[in-house]
Write a protein that holds these residues in place. Structure first.
Motif, short mmCIF file in Angstrom:
data_model
loop_
_atom_site.label_atom_id
_atom_site.label_comp_id
_atom_site.label_asym_id
_atom_site.label_seq_id
_atom_site.Cartn_x
_atom_site.Cartn_y
_atom_site.Cartn_z
N ALA A 29 6.71 -15.17 81.27
CA ALA A 29 6.21 -13.82 81.03
C ALA A 29 5.78 -13.59 79.58
O ALA A 29 5.24 -12.53 79.25
N GLU A 30 6.01 -14.56 78.70
CA GLU A 30 5.79 -14.33 77.27
C GLU A 30 4.34 -13.97 76.93
O GLU A 30 4.09 -13.06 76.11
N VAL A 31 3.39 -14.62 77.55
CA VAL A 31 1.98 -14.36 77.25
C VAL A 31 1.62 -12.94 77.67
O VAL A 31 0.97 -12.19 76.91
N GLU A 32 2.03 -12.54 78.87
CA GLU A 32 1.72 -11.20 79.37
C GLU A 32 2.37 -10.11 78.51
O GLU A 32 1.75 -9.10 78.17
N VAL A 33 3.63 -10.32 78.13
CA VAL A 33 4.33 -9.33 77.31
C VAL A 33 3.68 -9.24 75.93
O VAL A 33 3.50 -8.14 75.39
N ALA A 35 0.56 -9.78 75.18
CA ALA A 35 -0.70 -9.05 75.32
C ALA A 35 -0.47 -7.56 75.38
O ALA A 35 -1.20 -6.76 74.76
N TRP A 36 0.57 -7.13 76.10
CA TRP A 36 0.92 -5.70 76.19
C TRP A 36 1.33 -5.15 74.82
O TRP A 36 0.88 -4.09 74.40
N ASN A 39 -1.53 -4.73 72.28
CA ASN A 39 -2.60 -3.80 72.64
C ASN A 39 -2.29 -2.43 72.06
O ASN A 39 -1.27 -1.82 72.40
N CYS A 47 6.99 -2.09 78.58
CA CYS A 47 6.15 -3.09 79.25
C CYS A 47 6.54 -3.23 80.72
O CYS A 47 7.71 -3.52 81.02
N ARG A 49 6.10 -5.59 82.83
CA ARG A 49 6.63 -6.91 83.18
C ARG A 49 8.11 -7.00 82.79
O ARG A 49 8.93 -7.54 83.56
#
Length: 399
Positions: A29-33, A35-36, A39, A47, A49
């Motif tokens: 999940a590190e990449v998605e978190v 990015a959040w 932003n 977040c 996720r």
């Protein structure tokens, strides 16, 4: 690291489950978190996720692992929990997934040990469920807060209420939109002995007169969505039933709160450093300079070997402090806790710095290393600066 053979069977089982959970759910999940959190439109909001991971962790029974109380927590000793704190520390936001994040952990322990039934029902219960967040308001901009007896925010009795006036800063978690409650330390008895002047009161964030002045940055990081806030308290009125423990007990409560928290901080730092070392090793194997892999260069070998030794030393020292804390409480483990607070942040900083150096220019833009370095550097000040712990340890030894 694997959990120690000295851990209880229950702790061994939880450690294995936590290791698997980190591998299966957290690292992916590190990449998605990231990015959040990077932003500008979303970064000051929870977040989704991470919220989904919290539901999974709770379902898996990996929840409130830090709390020794077997009713509300996992019933683990500090020694049993320490390796789990290290695992969570490998990802900067992972502790929240398991409801084991500072400052909520320390606040929950204060409420669990010293809160009355009403305070527990109103604030501890939703914190334990992960429904709200909290902050601990102690440090102030206008006094040397490394000496906690200097804390000056006024908490003045007025009929059935207390009225608060003053400023706080570096209040971690106060920027989170879910932060519903503050534990505020201030002066209730200015003429009392310096260790009996202070009290702690519960102040809901929504109370009139509580104002977030600004979010503070450390080395360019503001740690959204939790943040480190400067707060103003202007004629903030709360009922006297908001007092935690007895009037004048604030200094003692602060000391009780910090013992286990320092174990948690140090083990999370060891997790940060261990991950930095693993990244360093991967880089040394894969990056070629001057015709051979970096790992074949003597300087890189020295970085890796020394980092491994230093992490192991800090880990053993911290586990020993945790065992001492379990056996005799804060007072018996005072020197050991002081030692880890001196050693662990310095060790982590050095290891992470070596990793950045080995990555070269890429290390300055790495998704993990600069933020990890900044976090470790802040912890040389948080929960007391190095110099305070060095002086206290020396006094203890000289006695």
């Amino acid at each position: 690291m694997s959990s120690s053979p000295h851990a209880s069977p229950h702790a061994e089982t939880l450690h294995r489950q936590l290791t698997d959970f980190m591998q299966e759910h957290v690292y992916p999940a590190e990449v998605e978190v990231a990015a959040w959190q990077n932003n500008p439109q979303t970064r000051w909001q929870p977040c989704p996720r991470i919220e989904a991971l919290k539901a999974l962790a709770k379902e898996a029974g990996l929840w409130n692992l830090f709390l020794p109380d077997p009713v509300h927590g996992a019933g683990l000793s500090n020694r049993d929990y320490a390796p789990m704190a290290e695992l969570m520390g490998r990802v900067l936001w992972a502790s929240e997934v398991f409801n084991c994040n500072a400052p909520d952990t320390g606040n929950m322990e204060v409420l669990a040990h010293f809160g009355n039934d009403s305070q527990k029902a109103e604030w501890l219960a939703p914190l334990l469920r992960g429904e709200i967040r909290s902050a601990f308001a102690m440090t102030e901009p206008d006094v040397a807060s490394s000496d906690a007896t200097n804390i000056a925010l006024g908490i003045t009795a007025d009929g059935d209420d207390y009225v608060l006036n003053g400023r706080k800063w570096w209040i971690t978690g106060a920027g989170d939109p879910r932060c519903a409650i503050l534990i505020v330390m201030g002066v209730t008895d200015p003429e009392a002995d310096k260790h009996a002047r202070h009290s702690m009161v519960l102040v809901p964030m929504a109370t009139p007169g509580v104002r977030v002045v600004r979010a503070l940055e450390a080395f360019g990081f503001d740690d959204a969505p939790s943040g480190h806030m400067e707060l103003e308290f202007r004629n903030v009125r709360v009922p006297k039933s908001s007092l935690i423990g007895s009037q004048g007990s604030g200094f003692a409560l602060a000391q009780a709160r910090l013992g286990p928290g320092r174990i948690h901080h140090c083990m999370r730092l060891i997790g940060l450093a261990q991950r930095a070392l693993e990244l360093m090793i991967e880089r040394a194997k894969s990056r070629v300079a001057f015709g051979k892999p970096l790992g074949a260069q003597g300087m890189a070998q020295e970085m890796i070997a020394l980092s491994h030794c230093e992490i192991a030393q800090a880990r053993l020292l911290t586990l020993n402090a945790a065992a001492m804390l379990d056996a005799g409480g804060n007072k018996a483990a005072k020197n050991e806790i002081g030692m880890i607070k001196i050693v662990a942040p310095r060790m982590a900083l050095q290891v992470i710095d070596r990793a950045i150096q080995l990555f070269g220019a890429e290390g300055l833009q790495h998704p993990f290393l600069p933020h990890a370095w900044a976090g470790a550097r802040c912890l040389r000040l948080a929960d007391g600066p190095d110099e305070v712990h060095i002086a206290a340890l020396a006094r203890g030894l000289l006695k």
